[in-house]
Design a protein around this motif. Structure first.
Motif, PDB file in Angstrom:
ATOM      1  N   PRO A  77     -74.536  23.054  54.523  1.00 35.31           N
ATOM      2  CA  PRO A  77     -73.103  22.796  54.346  1.00 35.31           C
ATOM      3  C   PRO A  77     -72.817  21.732  53.291  1.00 35.31           C
ATOM      4  O   PRO A  77     -71.826  21.825  52.565  1.00 35.31           O
ATOM      5  CB  PRO A  77     -72.660  22.328  55.731  1.00 35.31           C
ATOM      6  N   TYR A  80     -71.938  22.443  49.582  1.00 33.98           N
ATOM      7  CA  TYR A  80     -70.637  22.958  49.160  1.00 33.98           C
ATOM      8  C   TYR A  80     -69.599  21.853  49.143  1.00 33.98           C
ATOM      9  O   TYR A  80     -69.500  21.061  50.087  1.00 33.98           O
ATOM     10  CB  TYR A  80     -70.203  24.104  50.088  1.00 33.98           C
ATOM     11  N   ILE A  82     -65.921  20.248  49.212  1.00 30.54           N
ATOM     12  CA  ILE A  82     -64.656  20.541  49.894  1.00 30.54           C
ATOM     13  C   ILE A  82     -63.603  20.924  48.862  1.00 30.54           C
ATOM     14  O   ILE A  82     -63.426  20.244  47.843  1.00 30.54           O
ATOM     15  CB  ILE A  82     -64.200  19.329  50.717  1.00 30.54           C
ATOM     16  N   ASP A  86     -67.302  28.480  45.689  1.00 29.27           N
ATOM     17  CA  ASP A  86     -68.648  28.554  45.120  1.00 29.27           C
ATOM     18  C   ASP A  86     -68.971  29.999  44.752  1.00 29.27           C
ATOM     19  O   ASP A  86     -68.958  30.889  45.607  1.00 29.27           O
ATOM     20  CB  ASP A  86     -69.659  28.028  46.136  1.00 29.27           C
ATOM     21  N   ILE A  97     -68.507  31.638  48.719  1.00 35.93           N
ATOM     22  CA  ILE A  97     -68.501  30.699  49.833  1.00 35.93           C
ATOM     23  C   ILE A  97     -67.540  29.577  49.501  1.00 35.93           C
ATOM     24  O   ILE A  97     -67.608  28.975  48.418  1.00 35.93           O
ATOM     25  CB  ILE A  97     -69.918  30.181  50.118  1.00 35.93           C
ATOM     26  N   ILE A  98     -66.594  29.365  50.403  1.00 35.42           N
ATOM     27  CA  ILE A  98     -65.530  28.396  50.144  1.00 35.42           C
ATOM     28  C   ILE A  98     -65.540  27.370  51.269  1.00 35.42           C
ATOM     29  O   ILE A  98     -65.654  27.724  52.440  1.00 35.42           O
ATOM     30  CB  ILE A  98     -64.162  29.104  50.067  1.00 35.42           C
ATOM     31  N   ARG A  99     -65.421  26.127  50.869  1.00 35.98           N
ATOM     32  CA  ARG A  99     -65.357  25.079  51.890  1.00 35.98           C
ATOM     33  C   ARG A  99     -63.997  24.420  51.797  1.00 35.98           C
ATOM     34  O   ARG A  99     -63.558  24.025  50.718  1.00 35.98           O
ATOM     35  CB  ARG A  99     -66.457  24.051  51.644  1.00 35.98           C
ATOM     36  N   ASN A 100     -63.320  24.330  52.908  1.00 33.80           N
ATOM     37  CA  ASN A 100     -62.090  23.541  52.930  1.00 33.80           C
ATOM     38  C   ASN A 100     -62.285  22.376  53.895  1.00 33.80           C
ATOM     39  O   ASN A 100     -63.407  22.098  54.322  1.00 33.80           O
ATOM     40  CB  ASN A 100     -60.885  24.423  53.287  1.00 33.80           C
ATOM     41  N   ILE A 104     -66.282  26.130  56.520  1.00 33.90           N
ATOM     42  CA  ILE A 104     -66.787  26.988  55.444  1.00 33.90           C
ATOM     43  C   ILE A 104     -66.594  28.449  55.856  1.00 33.90           C
ATOM     44  O   ILE A 104     -66.764  28.810  57.015  1.00 33.90           O
ATOM     45  CB  ILE A 104     -68.292  26.723  55.218  1.00 33.90           C
ATOM     46  N   TYR A 105     -66.211  29.288  54.895  1.00 37.96           N
ATOM     47  CA  TYR A 105     -66.136  30.719  55.177  1.00 37.96           C
ATOM     48  C   TYR A 105     -66.674  31.508  53.998  1.00 37.96           C
ATOM     49  O   TYR A 105     -66.708  31.007  52.866  1.00 37.96           O
ATOM     50  CB  TYR A 105     -64.707  31.144  55.542  1.00 37.96           C
ATOM     51  N   ILE A 164     -77.035  27.477  56.455  1.00 40.94           N
ATOM     52  CA  ILE A 164     -75.982  28.479  56.662  1.00 40.94           C
ATOM     53  C   ILE A 164     -76.586  29.872  56.562  1.00 40.94           C
ATOM     54  O   ILE A 164     -77.371  30.152  55.652  1.00 40.94           O
ATOM     55  CB  ILE A 164     -74.873  28.324  55.605  1.00 40.94           C
TER      56      ILE A 164
END
Lengths: 188, 372
Positions: A77, A80, A82, A86, A97-100, A104-105, A164
């Motif tokens: 995690p 990535y 925030i 990615d 892959i996106i981290r907010n 992550i989703y 992940i």
């Protein structure tokens, strides 16, 4: 057609029709043998086309299927950032892959309109499809162009070692309310 | 000259280009007496005279020559994929003119009580297959093959990088003959614009001889006696098909944004195209509450709009504007005809709804792959 040409040159000679079962001598093909030949011809035709279509059908089930890996490890995690999208897995696995702030989703890179691969436009902060202009927010929500539904998300979980794992065999669709599934979103 | 380029860029935006063409079209191909009157009064019948085609062709050649001096124009027009479309513009203009020119000449002859021109080419309605037709076909075949050979050597197909499912070229364009469909896909669900409407186009073309059984004017060009049929067909062919191909070829750039012919293809060009469905306009914008959970209640407005369009409009038209047509065609042929026409008209309607109200879908049921 041929008949027509003949009649043009000389008028046809009408013959008395042969009686039932009587063989016609001058062209040697009786009614009965005509039908046997006809059925033989048909059987041959059906057999050959059937064989051909069987071969075609067989072609659809290859001996070896080179399917890309559907489940992969996508690092930790902390790899990535925030608020960033990615794109490093896009070419290999077709996943963003996106981290907010919350987690992550993993988003599918297949446009929900007609299946092209959108591009992430970092300056405009949107995914934009080059085929018909569909636009998606970084969450995957469709907001412009013709795409009828949001991008699909993949199953994303943590392995025991904290890495992940993205599993593409399981997908979650927003319009079906599946994004609230705990495995559609990895809380970090 | 830069201002000229800017004007061309500006008017080639589909909102302006398409609106102009739609407004001018019925005056060029008049479907009724009223348009015919204005067609004559505005002098538009001179379009089909010899003088006009010479001027138009020279003008188009001059425009292309001028444009080729511009880097962006040159890049898009001389791309080997797009050369057929540049050719298409000239060919379609010429052959439309040729047919209309002969039709107008025949109209005059018929009005004067004479026989059409074609009558003298084949007085007993027959030509010989051999040698006349076969000869012409053989010669055309040889010339076309030679032309294609030279073309394929002169303008090789642009081979790109190996295919990769995770990488779509930007812009990703269909083969040129499908660009009209691709343009339609911008405004429709893929299931509709990719499967249903193309099938209906084919069915509709096949249905023409059954719907239009008017035997008048078969075998020769004529406009006046079949003007409604020709006008409707020409609108579908020239505006809804060829023009969209031209728009898709020359005006669609990176991210499928619209670019003028003299505009640089900027990948970072930003256009606010946010759009919403009818259900969202009604429940969120107007009623200020969330979308209802039930699909039926959510989409009832869109469904009623569509039902009204396809079920109430046809009988209404049969009683008013299309009274004569209804009487002539009878109920079955009229229904088939009007439904096909109404489906065709959904394309311009949806284009305008998108441009004016940012409307995406009238009915949006993504849960069951039904969006219209």
């Amino acid at each position: 057609m041929l008949e027509g040409k003949k009649t043009a040159t000389k008028p046809p000679v009408r013959k008395a029709p042969a009686a039932l079962g009587e063989t016609v001598k001058d062209n040697e093909v009786s009614r009965r043998s005509f039908f046997s030949w006809l059925s033989l011809g048909w059987i041959g035709f059906v057999a050959s086309t059937g064989g051909f279509f069987t071969m075609m059908l067989r072609f659809f089930f290859p001996n070896v299927l080179f399917e890309p890996v559907q489940t992969f490890r996508a690092g930790y995690p902390d790899d990535y950032i925030i608020g960033e999208v990615d794109t490093k897995w896009k070419d290999k696995y077709g996943v963003w892959i996106i981290r907010n702030r919350e987690g992550i989703y993993a988003l599918s890179t297949v446009c929900t309109h007609l299946g092209c691969t959108p591009n992430w436009l970092a300056s405009a902060r949107k995914f934009k499809c080059p085929c018909h202009g569909s636009g998606f927010k970084s969450t995957g929500i469709n907001f412009e162009g013709p795409a009828p539904r949001p991008l699909e998300r993949y199953r994303i979980v943590l392995a025991d070692d904290g890495e992940i794992i993205v599993d593409k065999t399981q997908k979650y669709q927003q319009e079906k309310g599946q994004w609230s599934d705990p495995e559609a979103f990895l809380r970090v | 000259m830069d201002s000229f380029k800017e004007i061309v860029n500006y008017i080639s935006n589909p909102t302006i280009l398409f609106t102009t063409v739609v407004l001018v079209f019925p005056f060029i191909f008049p479907p009724s007496d009223w348009f015919e009157k204005w067609h004559r009064r505005l002098g538009l019948h001179h379009l089909w005279g010899t003088k006009f085609i010479v001027i138009a062709m020279l003008g188009m050649v001059a425009f292309f020559m001028y444009g080729l001096g511009d880097y962006n124009f040159q890049k898009i027009v001389l791309k080997p994929d797009n050369v057929p479309i540049s050719g298409l513009i000239f060919l379609v203009a010429f052959f439309t003119w040729l047919a209309m020119n002969q039709a107008y000449k025949n109209d005059e002859r018929l009005n004067a009580g004479e026989k059409p021109n074609e009558y003298f080419e084949a007085p007993n309605d027959k030509v010989l297959v051999w040698p006349d037709l076969v000869y012409v076909e053989l010669i055309s075949l040889i010339i076309a093959s030679a032309f294609l050979l030279v073309w394929s050597i002169g303008l090789p197909a642009p081979i790109e990088e190996p295919a990769n499912p995770t990488e779509s070229p930007n812009p990703a364009k269909a083969p040129w003959y499908f660009l009209g469909l691709q343009e339609m896909l911008v405004y429709f669900d893929p299931w509709m614009a990719g499967v249903v409407i193309p099938s209906l186009i084919l069915v509709g073309l096949m249905a023409i001889p059954y719907i239009d059984r008017n035997p008048e004017n078969s075998g020769f060009f004529s406009y006046n006696r079949r003007r409604l049929a020709i006008s409707v067909f020409m609108f579908g062919w020239l505006v809804l098909w060829l023009m969209l191909i031209i728009v898709g070829t020359f005006l669609r750039g990176p991210n499928w944004n619209i670019f003028g012919p003299f505009e640089y293809w900027d990948i970072h060009k930003l256009e606010a195209l946010t759009n919403i469905n009818v259900s969202e306009i009604i429940y969120i914008k107007w009623l200020n509450k969330g979308l209802p959970d039930s699909i039926i209640i959510r989409e009832i407005w869109g469904i009623s709009i569509l039902l009204g369009y396809f079920l109430i409009l046809p009988p209404l038209l049969a009683k008013t504007f299309l009274k004569d047509m209804y009487a002539r065609l009878g109920s079955v042929r009229y229904s088939v005809f009007i439904v096909l026409i109404l489906i065709a008209i959904t394309l311009p309607i949806k284009m305008y709804l998108r441009w004016m109200f940012n409307l995406k879908y009238i009915i949006a049921i993504p849960e069951y792959f039904f969006n219209f």
